[in-house]
Motif scaffolding. Sequence first.
Motif, PDB file in Angstrom:
ATOM      1  N   SER A 136      70.033  -3.872  30.245  1.00 17.43           N
ATOM      2  CA  SER A 136      71.146  -4.137  29.928  1.00 17.43           C
ATOM      3  C   SER A 136      70.787  -3.892  28.232  1.00 17.43           C
ATOM      4  O   SER A 136      69.485  -3.891  27.850  1.00 17.43           O
ATOM      5  CB  SER A 136      71.628  -6.145  29.862  1.00 17.43           C
ATOM      6  OG  SER A 136      72.568  -5.959  28.818  1.00 17.43           O
ATOM      7  N   THR A 139      70.268  -8.121  26.504  1.00 17.70           N
ATOM      8  CA  THR A 139      68.818  -8.918  26.901  1.00 17.70           C
ATOM      9  C   THR A 139      68.180  -8.341  27.491  1.00 17.70           C
ATOM     10  O   THR A 139      68.144  -6.622  28.033  1.00 17.70           O
ATOM     11  CB  THR A 139      69.158  -9.673  27.713  1.00 17.70           C
ATOM     12  OG1 THR A 139      70.224  -9.356  28.852  1.00 17.70           O
ATOM     13  CG2 THR A 139      70.925 -10.794  26.456  1.00 17.70           C
ATOM     14  N   ALA A 141      65.363  -8.046  30.897  1.00 16.62           N
ATOM     15  CA  ALA A 141      64.616  -8.430  31.666  1.00 16.62           C
ATOM     16  C   ALA A 141      63.679  -9.370  31.665  1.00 16.62           C
ATOM     17  O   ALA A 141      63.025 -10.413  32.577  1.00 16.62           O
ATOM     18  CB  ALA A 141      64.752  -7.538  32.951  1.00 16.62           C
ATOM     19  N   HIS A 143      61.184 -11.235  30.637  1.00 14.83           N
ATOM     20  CA  HIS A 143      60.750 -12.962  30.005  1.00 14.83           C
ATOM     21  C   HIS A 143      59.677 -14.019  30.100  1.00 14.83           C
ATOM     22  O   HIS A 143      58.427 -13.273  31.259  1.00 14.83           O
ATOM     23  CB  HIS A 143      61.799 -13.354  30.971  1.00 14.83           C
ATOM     24  CG  HIS A 143      61.677 -14.125  32.589  1.00 14.83           C
ATOM     25  ND1 HIS A 143      61.498 -12.541  33.111  1.00 14.83           N
ATOM     26  CD2 HIS A 143      60.988 -15.030  32.739  1.00 14.83           C
ATOM     27  CE1 HIS A 143      60.864 -12.806  34.531  1.00 14.83           C
ATOM     28  NE2 HIS A 143      61.119 -14.332  34.532  1.00 14.83           N
ATOM     29  N   THR A 174      62.963 -12.024  26.526  1.00 13.10           N
ATOM     30  CA  THR A 174      63.525 -13.162  26.453  1.00 13.10           C
ATOM     31  C   THR A 174      63.002 -14.490  25.955  1.00 13.10           C
ATOM     32  O   THR A 174      61.947 -14.490  27.466  1.00 13.10           O
ATOM     33  CB  THR A 174      64.870 -12.845  27.830  1.00 13.10           C
ATOM     34  OG1 THR A 174      65.359 -11.589  26.872  1.00 13.10           O
ATOM     35  CG2 THR A 174      65.829 -13.846  27.610  1.00 13.10           C
ATOM     36  N   LEU A 176      62.843 -18.265  26.565  1.00 13.06           N
ATOM     37  CA  LEU A 176      62.373 -19.812  27.318  1.00 13.06           C
ATOM     38  C   LEU A 176      64.182 -20.123  27.656  1.00 13.06           C
ATOM     39  O   LEU A 176      64.772 -20.382  28.177  1.00 13.06           O
ATOM     40  CB  LEU A 176      61.752 -21.047  27.310  1.00 13.06           C
ATOM     41  CG  LEU A 176      60.267 -20.871  27.650  1.00 13.06           C
ATOM     42  CD1 LEU A 176      58.771 -21.320  26.808  1.00 13.06           C
ATOM     43  CD2 LEU A 176      60.219 -20.900  28.733  1.00 13.06           C
ATOM     44  N   ASP A 177      65.023 -20.062  25.982  1.00 14.29           N
ATOM     45  CA  ASP A 177      66.419 -20.805  26.233  1.00 14.29           C
ATOM     46  C   ASP A 177      67.029 -19.733  25.781  1.00 14.29           C
ATOM     47  O   ASP A 177      67.933 -19.336  25.071  1.00 14.29           O
ATOM     48  CB  ASP A 177      66.383 -21.453  24.686  1.00 14.29           C
ATOM     49  CG  ASP A 177      65.628 -22.528  24.565  1.00 14.29           C
ATOM     50  OD1 ASP A 177      65.464 -23.114  26.036  1.00 14.29           O
ATOM     51  OD2 ASP A 177      64.833 -23.203  23.914  1.00 14.29           O
ATOM     52  N   GLY A 178      66.689 -18.254  26.374  1.00 11.99           N
ATOM     53  CA  GLY A 178      67.436 -17.078  26.073  1.00 11.99           C
ATOM     54  C   GLY A 178      67.309 -16.375  24.677  1.00 11.99           C
ATOM     55  O   GLY A 178      68.311 -15.412  25.007  1.00 11.99           O
ATOM     56  N   GLU A 179      66.156 -16.618  24.196  1.00 12.67           N
ATOM     57  CA  GLU A 179      66.760 -16.030  22.802  1.00 12.67           C
ATOM     58  C   GLU A 179      66.015 -14.800  22.774  1.00 12.67           C
ATOM     59  O   GLU A 179      65.037 -14.509  23.575  1.00 12.67           O
ATOM     60  CB  GLU A 179      66.213 -17.154  21.400  1.00 12.67           C
ATOM     61  CG  GLU A 179      64.581 -17.476  22.137  1.00 12.67           C
ATOM     62  CD  GLU A 179      64.223 -18.173  22.754  1.00 12.67           C
ATOM     63  OE1 GLU A 179      63.562 -19.229  22.344  1.00 12.67           O
ATOM     64  OE2 GLU A 179      65.125 -18.601  23.621  1.00 12.67           O
ATOM     65  N   ALA A 180      65.835 -13.403  22.256  1.00 12.93           N
ATOM     66  CA  ALA A 180      65.589 -11.997  21.958  1.00 12.93           C
ATOM     67  C   ALA A 180      63.992 -12.334  20.888  1.00 12.93           C
ATOM     68  O   ALA A 180      64.170 -13.491  20.058  1.00 12.93           O
ATOM     69  CB  ALA A 180      66.359 -11.194  20.989  1.00 12.93           C
TER      70      ALA A 180
END
Length: 423
Positions: A136, A139, A141, A143, A174, A176-180
């Motif tokens: 994508s 984001t 993948a 992480h 990415t 833990l909280d979905g941030e870049a």
Amino acid sequence: MSQIDEAWGAGPSLRYEDLAKRFRPLFAEIEKGAVSRETGRILPVAEINSVKEVGFGALRLPESEGGFGATLPEFFNLLIELSAADSNVTQALRGHFGFAENVVNTAPGGFRTRWSERIAKGEIAGNAWTEIGNASQATFATHIARKGANLVLNGTKYYTTGSLFADWIDVGATGLDGEAVTVLVRRDDPGVRVVDDWDGFGQKLTASGTTIFSNASVDPIDIVLDDDKFRYAAAFYQTVHLATLAGIGRAIAKETALAVAARTRQFSNAAGPRSSQDPQILQVVGRIRSNAYAAGAIVLQVAASLERAYAGHFAGNAEAEERANAVAELETSQALGVVTNLVLEASTILFDTLGASAVKSSAALDRHWRNARTLSSHNPRIYKDRIVGNFAVNGTPPPYQWRIGETPTAVSTAQTGAAPAAA
């Protein structure tokens, strides 16, 4: 011999020649083996180790932190010289140079101290950002996750240029909280595997292949929000490419001139008894050198805009900093197509100065076109031209960052087989 004596123009500062003298013996050694490494596909492990030993990776660190305190114009001019010796080495170090630039833009504190000390000791960082396949745009993948009381990194990256030679790898991920975020992991961590599977036709020796992270250890202090990185990063990374291209131009000019001077065979319909006395051949050699000269001059002009952006970061004027960043991005974009065209032309017309023997694989003259074409494919110049035109006509500022991957629209279309509706 100074840069002025070689007719490449004055260096970017009064002290440049003294700074360059430290590294030119190393550049000469790297140049000696460039063709044999290319034809034998020998990775430049020893050469990059030598670069580390002389502290080249610490060029941008202030002298008070163990570096050389090079300005950005000095830095990029040195990259041109290194690239003239072997552009693979410069490209393999590109990720490190970008990471080091972020360090010198970071405020004093634990992160800066930790990494400036490592860089000053000669440690280098590789690069692991791009994800391929159906990755994508929005984001990564790759992480960060929790494993017991610890943090770990999982994912797969490609185009991980230089990571095979590095002590650390700078990874886009990415959080833990979905941030870049970006995160540094050790190259020798048991959870890191670097694969030399780069199959590009150019920059063959940069190890720009796959890196796999399987529960690789993460130190929380080495996690940085993507938004906190230096703002002129896109322009900086692109200018490394431009300096590398300019260096390739100088290598083409040098190798062509030497080959023409040594050539004794000549065509019966030529304009002189030897290539070195043939005005038509000399005209082509002159054009090649002029292209290289212009490319280098353009890079130094762009580097000056980056130096202004760097200074603006510490000036305490957010509006002025924003303006300097935008100008640096625009100047880089304006330079991209021109420098690319100059060097690609030089890499093609060099063969007009020589006979059919010049196409032998053992001569490796084709590497210049392949390397230049590969470098100039990273960030397509057609988009740069549009960005510059949009600014010129509409005053639209340039984007500072970009990513590659599938967009939500592209994914939806692929799944349904339907074209997106017209706006």
